[in-house]
Design a protein around this motif. Sequence first.
Motif, PDB file in Angstrom:
ATOM      1  N   GLU A 547      -7.968   7.831   1.447  1.00  0.00           N
ATOM      2  CA  GLU A 547      -9.252   7.250   1.845  1.00  0.00           C
ATOM      3  C   GLU A 547      -9.523   5.910   1.168  1.00  0.00           C
ATOM      4  N   GLN A 548      -9.035   5.760  -0.071  1.00  0.00           N
ATOM      5  CA  GLN A 548      -9.340   4.550  -0.832  1.00  0.00           C
ATOM      6  C   GLN A 548      -8.271   3.472  -0.663  1.00  0.00           C
ATOM      7  N   ILE A 549      -7.061   3.882  -0.357  1.00  0.00           N
ATOM      8  CA  ILE A 549      -5.992   2.905  -0.146  1.00  0.00           C
ATOM      9  C   ILE A 549      -5.378   3.137   1.234  1.00  0.00           C
ATOM     10  N   THR A 550      -4.756   2.097   1.753  1.00  0.00           N
ATOM     11  CA  THR A 550      -4.088   2.177   3.051  1.00  0.00           C
ATOM     12  C   THR A 550      -2.585   2.170   2.814  1.00  0.00           C
ATOM     13  N   VAL A 551      -1.898   3.129   3.453  1.00  0.00           N
ATOM     14  CA  VAL A 551      -0.460   3.284   3.234  1.00  0.00           C
ATOM     15  C   VAL A 551       0.253   3.280   4.584  1.00  0.00           C
ATOM     16  N   ALA A 552       1.335   2.525   4.662  1.00  0.00           N
ATOM     17  CA  ALA A 552       2.159   2.505   5.873  1.00  0.00           C
ATOM     18  C   ALA A 552       3.624   2.489   5.470  1.00  0.00           C
ATOM     19  N   PRO A 553       4.447   3.375   6.032  1.00  0.00           N
ATOM     20  CA  PRO A 553       5.889   3.343   5.722  1.00  0.00           C
ATOM     21  C   PRO A 553       6.494   1.990   6.071  1.00  0.00           C
ATOM     22  N   GLN A 554       7.435   1.555   5.248  1.00  0.00           N
ATOM     23  CA  GLN A 554       8.130   0.288   5.495  1.00  0.00           C
ATOM     24  C   GLN A 554       9.594   0.485   5.124  1.00  0.00           C
ATOM     25  N   GLY A 555      10.385   0.865   6.088  1.00  0.00           N
ATOM     26  CA  GLY A 555      11.776   1.181   5.813  1.00  0.00           C
ATOM     27  C   GLY A 555      11.923   2.610   5.297  1.00  0.00           C
ATOM     28  N   ARG A 556      13.142   2.942   4.840  1.00  0.00           N
ATOM     29  CA  ARG A 556      13.433   4.323   4.443  1.00  0.00           C
ATOM     30  C   ARG A 556      12.828   4.696   3.090  1.00  0.00           C
ATOM     31  N   ALA A 557      12.734   3.743   2.179  1.00  0.00           N
ATOM     32  CA  ALA A 557      12.352   4.091   0.814  1.00  0.00           C
ATOM     33  C   ALA A 557      11.122   3.353   0.334  1.00  0.00           C
ATOM     34  N   SER A 558      10.355   2.738   1.268  1.00  0.00           N
ATOM     35  CA  SER A 558       9.252   1.871   0.846  1.00  0.00           C
ATOM     36  C   SER A 558       7.971   2.191   1.607  1.00  0.00           C
ATOM     37  N   PHE A 559       6.860   1.798   0.981  1.00  0.00           N
ATOM     38  CA  PHE A 559       5.545   1.893   1.609  1.00  0.00           C
ATOM     39  C   PHE A 559       4.810   0.582   1.380  1.00  0.00           C
ATOM     40  N   ARG A 560       4.070   0.161   2.405  1.00  0.00           N
ATOM     41  CA  ARG A 560       3.155  -0.978   2.260  1.00  0.00           C
ATOM     42  C   ARG A 560       1.808  -0.418   1.851  1.00  0.00           C
ATOM     43  N   VAL A 561       1.265  -0.930   0.737  1.00  0.00           N
ATOM     44  CA  VAL A 561       0.055  -0.359   0.140  1.00  0.00           C
ATOM     45  C   VAL A 561      -1.000  -1.443   0.001  1.00  0.00           C
ATOM     46  N   THR A 562      -2.188  -1.150   0.497  1.00  0.00           N
ATOM     47  CA  THR A 562      -3.349  -2.013   0.282  1.00  0.00           C
ATOM     48  C   THR A 562      -4.381  -1.194  -0.478  1.00  0.00           C
ATOM     49  N   ALA A 563      -4.815  -1.712  -1.639  1.00  0.00           N
ATOM     50  CA  ALA A 563      -5.694  -0.944  -2.520  1.00  0.00           C
ATOM     51  C   ALA A 563      -6.853  -1.803  -2.977  1.00  0.00           C
ATOM     52  N   PRO A 564      -7.954  -1.179  -3.405  1.00  0.00           N
ATOM     53  CA  PRO A 564      -9.090  -1.939  -3.940  1.00  0.00           C
ATOM     54  C   PRO A 564      -8.685  -2.775  -5.147  1.00  0.00           C
ATOM     55  N   GLU A 565      -9.456  -3.813  -5.417  1.00  0.00           N
ATOM     56  CA  GLU A 565      -9.115  -4.763  -6.472  1.00  0.00           C
ATOM     57  C   GLU A 565      -8.975  -4.076  -7.830  1.00  0.00           C
ATOM     58  N   ALA A 566      -9.867  -3.119  -8.143  1.00  0.00           N
ATOM     59  CA  ALA A 566      -9.804  -2.454  -9.447  1.00  0.00           C
ATOM     60  C   ALA A 566      -8.482  -1.722  -9.627  1.00  0.00           C
ATOM     61  N   ALA A 567      -7.986  -1.106  -8.550  1.00  0.00           N
ATOM     62  CA  ALA A 567      -6.725  -0.368  -8.637  1.00  0.00           C
ATOM     63  C   ALA A 567      -5.547  -1.321  -8.768  1.00  0.00           C
ATOM     64  N   THR A 568      -5.555  -2.414  -8.000  1.00  0.00           N
ATOM     65  CA  THR A 568      -4.430  -3.348  -8.079  1.00  0.00           C
ATOM     66  C   THR A 568      -4.420  -4.101  -9.412  1.00  0.00           C
ATOM     67  N   ALA A 569      -5.601  -4.319  -9.996  1.00  0.00           N
ATOM     68  CA  ALA A 569      -5.650  -4.971 -11.306  1.00  0.00           C
ATOM     69  C   ALA A 569      -5.006  -4.089 -12.363  1.00  0.00           C
ATOM     70  N   LEU A 570      -5.284  -2.791 -12.291  1.00  0.00           N
ATOM     71  CA  LEU A 570      -4.673  -1.855 -13.227  1.00  0.00           C
ATOM     72  C   LEU A 570      -3.166  -1.777 -12.992  1.00  0.00           C
ATOM     73  N   LEU A 571      -2.759  -1.737 -11.727  1.00  0.00           N
ATOM     74  CA  LEU A 571      -1.342  -1.728 -11.386  1.00  0.00           C
ATOM     75  C   LEU A 571      -0.647  -2.973 -11.937  1.00  0.00           C
ATOM     76  N   ALA A 572      -1.281  -4.127 -11.781  1.00  0.00           N
ATOM     77  CA  ALA A 572      -0.686  -5.372 -12.250  1.00  0.00           C
ATOM     78  C   ALA A 572      -0.459  -5.348 -13.749  1.00  0.00           C
ATOM     79  N   GLU A 573      -1.436  -4.826 -14.489  1.00  0.00           N
ATOM     80  CA  GLU A 573      -1.310  -4.798 -15.951  1.00  0.00           C
ATOM     81  C   GLU A 573      -0.259  -3.803 -16.412  1.00  0.00           C
ATOM     82  N   LEU A 574      -0.243  -2.604 -15.804  1.00  0.00           N
ATOM     83  CA  LEU A 574       0.616  -1.537 -16.307  1.00  0.00           C
ATOM     84  C   LEU A 574       2.053  -1.621 -15.812  1.00  0.00           C
TER      85      LEU A 574
END
Length: 633
Positions: A547-574
Amino acid sequence: MKTVTLVELTAFSRIIPLATAYLKSYATKDPEISAGFQLDIYDAPVTEDRHAVLAELTNRQSDVYALSCYVWNMELVRWVVDRLHGRFPDARFILGGPQVMHQARGYVRPDQENILVCDGEGERTFHHYLRELLTDEPDFTKVPGVSFWRDGELISTPKPERIKDLTEIPSPFTAGYFEKGKYTFAILESNRGCPYNCGFCFWGAATNSKVNRFETQRVLDDITWMSENEFTTIFLADANWGMAPRDVEFTRHMVDCGKRTGYPMMVSMNAAKNKPDRVAEITRILVNGGLLTSQPISLQSMDTEVLRLIDRSNIRAETYTALQRTLREEKISSYIEMIWPLPGESTTTFKDGMTELCRSRADTILVYPQLLLHNTPICENREALGIQVRRVPDEVAEAEVVVGTNWVTEEEYHQGVWLYYAVQALYNLRGLYFLANHLDRTGQLAFGDLFTAAVEFFKSRTQDSEICSFLAESVAGLGNYYLLNAGRLAHEILHFRRAEFDRLLAEFVRSQDFWRDDRARATFELDLLARPYIYREDPVLPDYPFEQITVAPQGRASFRVTAPEAATALLAELDLSGQPVDGPVVLRHPPHRKLAYLRHRPLEDNLSYCQGMTLHLRQMLPEWTPLRPAAVG
């Protein structure tokens, strides 16, 4: 000639029997012993059928049996010695090793006057013992460093000085004691001893903090021999690899040998305690040479009073912090080693320690059970410290796990073990890694408190969840003693019962107050996608209503992910070293450096692989790639 069989029952298969090889190489440089005795080494892993081991040793009908004794083989050694002694009452037996030193009363009966125990470093004592057996009427009071019964009295002789110039011991490698192709795991010593006297450890207590060294060229020659004889792994047996500047030279030589011959393929070490810069240099050399992919960092406790009680306060905590930061910046996997429960540690200090380690962004946290080892300061002071133990149910080992102290009841001990399983599942294996970081940073719930809440949830599901049932059985049955226990948990939640674990996590987070926070929900959804795969397999989109992020398969082993800014900021740092994210990212679960599930091999082989992979986090982690770079002003 009299026959001597040196017996070494090793912790696992295909590892060289170095202790008995040292005894043989030292003794046989004496011409009289070489002329009077035929010395042969018998080694087998403790997993070998015990009746087959006994049959082989019985068939040898030796005049002397010398057995190496450790916590991992002592029950098996007892069983073997009892039967050999009954079959050959006139044979001689000598037991040595850390499990029996100064413990003759607990291992030898008064009527077993032909069984001696070595009470120190073995080479000189064993040499004197064999020389005494060459006489018509052996008098073992002339043998330094032994204990034995005579006429109902236990006699212990003064120990000899430790060998200061270890080159006195001829190399068993270059002497040709190890048959090529029989072994794949080598053990290398460049020195003996430890300058520290940690209460839980036998090393420093046994050597009085003195470190003696092998000559440099001898060590280099041994490394060359191991490489040319195709040993895949070298275990560095020094207590503090990196303590001496020459350890850098030895490390480079291993890498150079590996490039020339293809061996070794891996190196394992105990890092020096107070030399972060040199250890980081050594780790860098090994990683760049392809011989090391994870670095252990031994902390044991985060509490200063605990470290004082176990005589470890002279090892600076900032040393570890600096080393961990350096390794993380260079994207080298590391793991923190802790022990539960040490004297002075309570459930509160233990939980707070877990929180502190998670906040420091430790890659992986390992917590070992405290074993009550003979001849250690803690063992000698067990009554004053209120030490309570339980024997591990094992036909081979003689391990006693500490389950109570003056600071921890047995019930609290179990609670601490439960807490660590939550750390394994939710932090090490990334079950709730992003969510835990978000909750801690926003002040909603500290890491330790989240783990505690998860424990109560897991306990409530032991009747209808195979994963929770496994955790409960492990806690009650001292399962954390066994090497493959952590591998089993990783196998379950990262592969075999992955979907079940997804459902457990979803049920748990939905029951918590923080679930009202949309940012918490977003980071939980990141966790569902990013939990690594431990085997080489195609990732599957979790059965969860994102519900909070958008996920779409991209190839066999990948997903395209769109997430809220707070989540991507944490992802970027960690996980992106601070690289800013502005827009969608691609999440890819890489297959490289992973094995496919070994369907036609025993489950234990897969669990062993998983156990190793848990120490090499960066080989499992997914890769995140921003689809468009953020604007940088």
